[in-house]
Design an enzyme around this catalytic site. Structure first.
Site, short mmCIF file in Angstrom:
data_model
loop_
_atom_site.label_atom_id
_atom_site.label_comp_id
_atom_site.label_asym_id
_atom_site.label_seq_id
_atom_site.Cartn_x
_atom_site.Cartn_y
_atom_site.Cartn_z
N ILE A 21 0.86 -1.19 0.00
CA ILE A 21 0.00 0.00 0.00
C ILE A 21 0.89 1.23 0.00
CG2 ILE A 21 -1.75 1.28 1.29
CD1 ILE A 21 -2.82 -1.36 2.28
N GLY A 23 2.06 5.35 -0.23
CA GLY A 23 1.71 6.60 0.41
C GLY A 23 1.90 6.58 1.91
N CYS A 24 2.73 5.68 2.40
CA CYS A 24 3.00 5.66 3.83
C CYS A 24 4.50 5.64 4.07
CB CYS A 24 2.37 4.46 4.50
SG CYS A 24 1.50 3.34 3.41
N GLU A 25 4.89 6.19 5.22
CA GLU A 25 6.30 6.18 5.60
C GLU A 25 6.75 4.75 5.87
OE1 GLU A 25 8.91 8.11 9.07
OE2 GLU A 25 7.20 9.31 8.46
N SER A 26 5.80 3.97 6.43
CA SER A 26 6.10 2.57 6.69
C SER A 26 5.58 1.75 5.52
CB SER A 26 5.40 2.13 7.97
OG SER A 26 4.02 2.43 7.87
#
Ligand SMILES: Cc1ncc(COP(=O)(O)O)c(C=O)c1O
Lengths: 111, 405
Positions: A21, A23-26
């Site tokens: 997924i 769009g996340c830093e993680s």
């Protein structure tokens, strides 16, 4: 932290780019499908950070075993609000919990 | 003269809480906090003096214009250059874009642009754009495994490759390293390369003297030096600056306009179309006054003491991995704890009121050179205290315990 430890890790072969997924830093990997009876949802996933993984475990428990129709009715935001975890859904967190919820809903709408 | 440790009382935001914890602000590399005088200056402008500059003969406008231009003089003095060599921009990012896009027209496919592996994306991407449009190629001055620029190698590359442009940061936003730009500029000047220095992180901590450094261009952002956001500057040696083509066009920058032809004014006006960030400039003026009132040697000494203290406290925690130059540093420390994701530790630290940055800090190439995903970054300023560091270290130890528990 404890929840994160309770969620089994995904084998590396399931940590595919398609399951990632964005769009996340993680990093967060999610697989969602119907079980053998073709009625109920099965969700598996993992994250490279403990906190997101723990939050992810909560999200998965909300949806697992439901039919797609039941799952569409779930308001994950409201659930997080009741759990006092809503701040983890703010866009600036960049942790992807919001993206996870949106991705699940998006996939559900395809059934 | 002021006692540096007392200056934190001039920063109202530092007294606030995060949840039920007092704020420990360790993110000055992202933006500095603002002293009361800067906030007052902006407030005064809008409540008492608001008017546009460089237009109108009425007294309000004249006084705004003269105060506005005085700040240009202040910054010029701070940097030891002349006022006509200072262009106001929206930030370091815009300044670098003006330079890179301006230089593009004089580059060809034989030319080399030399940048360091430490650069912020703002000093990489505009050069990639310039290379793409002109056919020039980009080469990288490498770092060692700790993230320190390999200076002999860098100097050798400059002499050997004879680049058209050498673009380098004065201090790394991710690692805090202070680059020996004096030697880089000296060597670059011998091969007639245009030197572009990103001084965004150095501006407040090092008070650079540009007439000694002798670079062609130097850029920075006001918000990282006690000033407001939305304002930056571009210094250019006058001939080089004035030779750059215009970047944005419109009113104020023009000499004469007819429907068939426009002639431009000379620098700095030709790069400042439209109504400028007046309140930002005035607020930055107050910031410069504030900085000028602090003895720079004592400021540096205080920041170095804090830095060394923080470093030694971190080094005592087993499993902490520290990156970057631990000797020549503006007071910024990048670290990780074992294999743990920086995100988890930063989130836990936040619950203790500790504000620091985690991630790649807009330096993805540097982070991948170091073979990691990101870091936690403490960036100190003179308004931090030893007590801030103690609270941070305790919070870090507690966070680690939670993770290991
Ligand atoms: C070294 C460096 N260069 C350039 C920039 C860009 O500055 P701004 O975002 O204010 O334009 C930054 C900001 O983080 C920086 O740290």
């Amino acid at each position: 932290m404890l929840l994160a430890k309770s969620l089994p890790s995904l084998p590396d072969c399931l940590k595919t780019d398609e399951a990632l997924i964005r769009g996340c830093e993680s990093k967060v990997w999610l697989h969602i499908d119907l079980d053998e009876s073709q009625h109920n949802l099965v969700l598996v996933g993992d994250s490279d950070t403990r906190i997101v993984k723990g939050l992810f475990a909560i999200v998965l428990s909300m949806y697992s075993g439901l039919t797609p129709a039941q799952a569409k009715e779930i308001d994950a935001y409201a659930e997080f609000e009741t759990l006092g975890l809503i701040k983890h859904l703010s866009p600036s967190r960049g942790n992807g919990v919001r993206a996870i919820v949106d991705t699940i809903q998006d996939k559900l709408s395809q059934w | 003269m002021n006692n540096i440790a007392e200056l934190r009382h001039d920063f109202p935001l530092l007294t606030r809480a995060v949840g039920d914890q007092p704020l420990i602000y360790l993110d000055s590399g992202a933006t500095s906090q603002k002293p009361q005088c800067v906030i007052d200056e902006i407030n005064d402008f809008y409540s008492k003096n608001n008017s546009n500059v460089h237009r109108g003969l009425h007294s309000l406008s004249e006084s705004a214009t003269s105060k506005y231009e005085q700040v240009r003089d202040k910054l010029a003095k701070y940097l030891a250059v002349s006022s006509q060599e200072i262009v106001w921009t929206s930030g370091a990012t815009e300044s670098l874009n003006i330079i890179a896009s301006g230089i593009t027209q004089s580059l060809s496919s034989n030319d080399i642009i030399l940048i360091s592996a430490l650069e912020h994306h703002a000093n990489i991407v505009p050069w990639q754009q310039a290379a793409q449009l002109s056919g020039a190629s980009i080469h990288i001055m490498p770092i060692d495994k700790y993230g320190v620029l390999d200076l002999p190698n860098a100097l050798d590359m400059i002499t050997r490759l004879k680049p058209a442009v050498v673009a380098c940061t004065h201090a790394s936003n991710t690692l805090g390293n202070i680059t020996d730009i004096k030697r880089i500029i000296g060597t670059a000047n011998q091969v007639n390369a245009t030197t572009v220095i990103d001084g965004t992180q150095a501006l407040m901590h090092l008070r650079p003297n540009l007439s000694e450094l002798k670079c062609d261009f130097y850029v920075g952002s006001a918000h990282k030096a006690l000033g407001p956001t939305g304002l930056g500057f571009l210094f250019g040696k006058y001939d080089k600056l004035n030779a750059l083509p215009v970047f944005k066009t419109g009113g104020e920058m023009i000499d004469t306009v007819s429907f068939s032809k426009t002639t431009y004014r000379n620098a700095p006006a030709k790069f400042e179309p439209g109504t400028p960030n007046i309140s930002g400039v005035l607020g930055f003026g107050a910031a410069l006054d504030y900085l000028n009132a602090i003895d720079i040697a004592r400021l540096k000494e205080y920041e170095q003491t804090l830095f060394k203290y923080c470093l030694s406290q971190l080094q005592e925690i087993p499993g902490i991995i520290i990156y970057g130059d631990m000797q020549y540093n503006i007071g910024t420390i990048s670290f990780n704890y074992r294999e743990e994701h920086h995100y988890d530790i930063a989130t836990l630290l936040n619950s203790y009121g500790v504000a620091l940055r985690s991630g790649h800090h807009c330096t993805q190439p540097l982070i991948s050179e170091l073979g990691i995903q990101g870091t936690l970054r403490v960036s100190l300023a003179f308004y931090n205290s030893h007590a801030d560091i103690d609270t941070f270290i305790t919070a870090l130890k507690n966070s680690i315990e939670l993770i290991e528990g």
